[in-house]
Write an enzyme that holds these catalytic residues in place. Structure first.
Site, PDB file in Angstrom:
ATOM      1  N   HIS A 203     -34.310   8.876  25.632  1.00 30.77           N
ATOM      2  CA  HIS A 203     -32.960   9.413  25.452  1.00 30.77           C
ATOM      3  C   HIS A 203     -32.129   9.347  26.739  1.00 30.77           C
ATOM      4  O   HIS A 203     -30.943   9.652  26.730  1.00 30.77           O
ATOM      5  CB  HIS A 203     -33.014  10.858  24.935  1.00 30.77           C
ATOM      6  CG  HIS A 203     -33.483  11.866  25.941  1.00 30.77           C
ATOM      7  ND1 HIS A 203     -34.786  12.307  25.998  1.00 30.77           N
ATOM      8  CD2 HIS A 203     -32.834  12.526  26.928  1.00 30.77           C
ATOM      9  CE1 HIS A 203     -34.909  13.195  26.976  1.00 30.77           C
ATOM     10  NE2 HIS A 203     -33.736  13.345  27.554  1.00 30.77           N
ATOM     11  N   ASP A 232     -39.672   8.857  22.190  1.00 28.21           N
ATOM     12  CA  ASP A 232     -38.790   9.195  23.303  1.00 28.21           C
ATOM     13  C   ASP A 232     -39.350   8.594  24.587  1.00 28.21           C
ATOM     14  O   ASP A 232     -39.793   9.302  25.487  1.00 28.21           O
ATOM     15  CB  ASP A 232     -38.623  10.703  23.437  1.00 28.21           C
ATOM     16  CG  ASP A 232     -37.432  11.078  24.325  1.00 28.21           C
ATOM     17  OD1 ASP A 232     -36.733  10.156  24.785  1.00 28.21           O
ATOM     18  OD2 ASP A 232     -37.208  12.282  24.542  1.00 28.21           O
ATOM     19  N   GLY A 311     -31.900  17.129  33.637  1.00 24.92           N
ATOM     20  CA  GLY A 311     -32.193  16.302  34.804  1.00 24.92           C
ATOM     21  C   GLY A 311     -33.683  16.065  34.967  1.00 24.92           C
ATOM     22  O   GLY A 311     -34.109  15.128  35.636  1.00 24.92           O
ATOM     23  N   SER A 313     -35.574  15.335  32.453  1.00 25.93           N
ATOM     24  CA  SER A 313     -35.957  14.401  31.398  1.00 25.93           C
ATOM     25  C   SER A 313     -36.638  13.161  31.958  1.00 25.93           C
ATOM     26  O   SER A 313     -36.196  12.582  32.950  1.00 25.93           O
ATOM     27  CB  SER A 313     -34.720  13.954  30.614  1.00 25.93           C
ATOM     28  OG  SER A 313     -34.369  14.901  29.652  1.00 25.93           O
ATOM     29  N   SER A 328     -39.407  15.357  27.468  1.00 28.68           N
ATOM     30  CA  SER A 328     -38.468  15.007  26.398  1.00 28.68           C
ATOM     31  C   SER A 328     -37.368  16.052  26.268  1.00 28.68           C
ATOM     32  O   SER A 328     -36.198  15.765  26.481  1.00 28.68           O
ATOM     33  CB  SER A 328     -39.222  14.863  25.072  1.00 28.68           C
ATOM     34  OG  SER A 328     -38.333  14.636  24.000  1.00 28.68           O
TER      35      SER A 328
END
Length: 357
Positions: A203, A232, A311, A313, A328
């Site tokens: 993502h 993801d 941030g 992720s 995720s």
């Protein structure tokens, strides 16, 4: 009314016989107890390997497993005594439960068919032997009523819980990586066909996007593939001369070397590194989690008590030198705590034909 007299000698013999029966029963109980093997202490890594072996060998005879970190043992759920004996023979503790894995997976399917509502997640919880459904604060009114109706129809197989936070992807891991106006975190360095690359959350960006080590800085790589929702994960191939060690930044001047990828286990203690909140730890509480983000549904995630924020992720979930997951999304923050979900690393490596390194 006549009272029958009992001969004292017969009474003594009867009493002695009863005592002998009790003693024999006690001896038999002790003998049986002594033949039940006590599982040897296991590390989380050893428990993960054993869980995979047991699941493969026993198939439908097991109903999930989890790691008891305090007792250092693997607990395997079973629904009959024959399976329990097989589990004990393999060095794990057997636990008799009510629901088979097939029954719980059937409940998961019903939830997916009838209650795929943004702000919800679910997975099989081996500790409670139920499918635990969690609804965030955005699920209310008619949506909450629908969720509860579906759950009630599945009976004792399902339990609904609430979280005060809101499920969202942590867009905005390891060291920071930038693309356009967005920031994520690098997960793990890998090689694909001998060429250096890294994996992060899907993502975070689109295929073809360029990534740098600083906002507005020179590109170090291009995103070759990105999968989200559904999965993801994303792959960025290095194009510059940036260093790419197989390690995770611990934000204390040191790093954790990463030698391999592995599967997580419920009950396992883990750490996460990300560019916003740096390093935090927690416990794995669920596997194969279905998470319904506002952008779409992602299947097969790891559920943890580790906190994260925007941030983080794509950042690294690991245990020692083993890569486990890519950050995720989730709910909460690192002030109040929360739930964070991770994309399993082995699945991403397989999809890209990549190796840790």
């Amino acid at each position: 009314m006549k009272h029958r007299r009992i001969n004292k000698r017969r009474t003594a013999i009867a009493g002695a016989g009863a005592a002998a029966v009790v003693a024999a029963a006690f001896t038999l109980s002790n003998a049986n107890a002594s033949t039940t093997p006590t599982p040897d202490p296991l590390s989380a890594l050893a428990a993960t390997k054993l869980a995979s072996t047991v699941a493969s060998d026993l198939g439908a005879d097991t109903a999930g497993s989890y790691y008891d970190a305090k007792a250092k043992k693997l607990v395997v759920n079973v629904v009959d005594k024959a399976a329990a004996e097989k589990v004990r023979a393999k060095g794990a503790e057997a636990r008799l439960v009510q629901h088979t894995l097939g029954e719980l997976n059937s409940a998961r399917k019903a939830l997916a068919d009838k209650a795929t509502i943004p702000g919800t997640s679910w997975s099989v919880d081996p500790v409670s032997n139920k499918v635990v459904v969690t609804a965030d604060r955005t699920v209310k009114g008619a949506k909450l009523a629908k969720l509860n109706t579906v759950a009630d129809g599945l009976g004792k197989r399902v339990e609904v819980k609430r979280t005060a936070g809101e499920y969202k992807t942590f867009i905005a891991g390891g060291d920071a990586i930038h693309s356009g106006g967005g920031r994520c975190s690098l997960g793990f360095n890998v090689t694909v066909g001998g060429e250096p690359a890294f994996i992060t959350a899907g993502h975070c960006g689109k295929q073809g996007s360029e990534w740098s080590e600083s906002a507005g800085g020179p590109a170090i790589g291009t995103m070759e593939d990105s999968q989200f929702p559904g999965n993801d994960f994303a792959l960025v191939k290095y194009s510059g001369s940036a260093e790419h060690p197989s390690a995770v930044d611990l934000y204390n001047g040191s790093t954790q070397a990463i030698a391999k990828a592995g599967e997580a286990t419920v009950g396992q203690q883990v750490q996460r590194s990300g560019s916003t909140t740096q390093v935090h730890d927690g416990e794995v509480t669920g596997l194969n989690e279905t998470v319904n983000y506002s952008e779409g549904t992602v299947e097969g995630l790891i559920k943890t008590t580790v906190c994260a924020e925007p941030g983080d992720s794509g950042g690294s979930l690991f245990a020692g030198d083993t890569a486990l997951g890519l950050t995720s999304g989730g709910s909460g923050d690192c002030s109040a705590g929360g739930t964070t979900f991770f994309q399993p690393v082995p699945e991403a490596l397989q999809a890209f034909g990549a190796e840790i390194g």
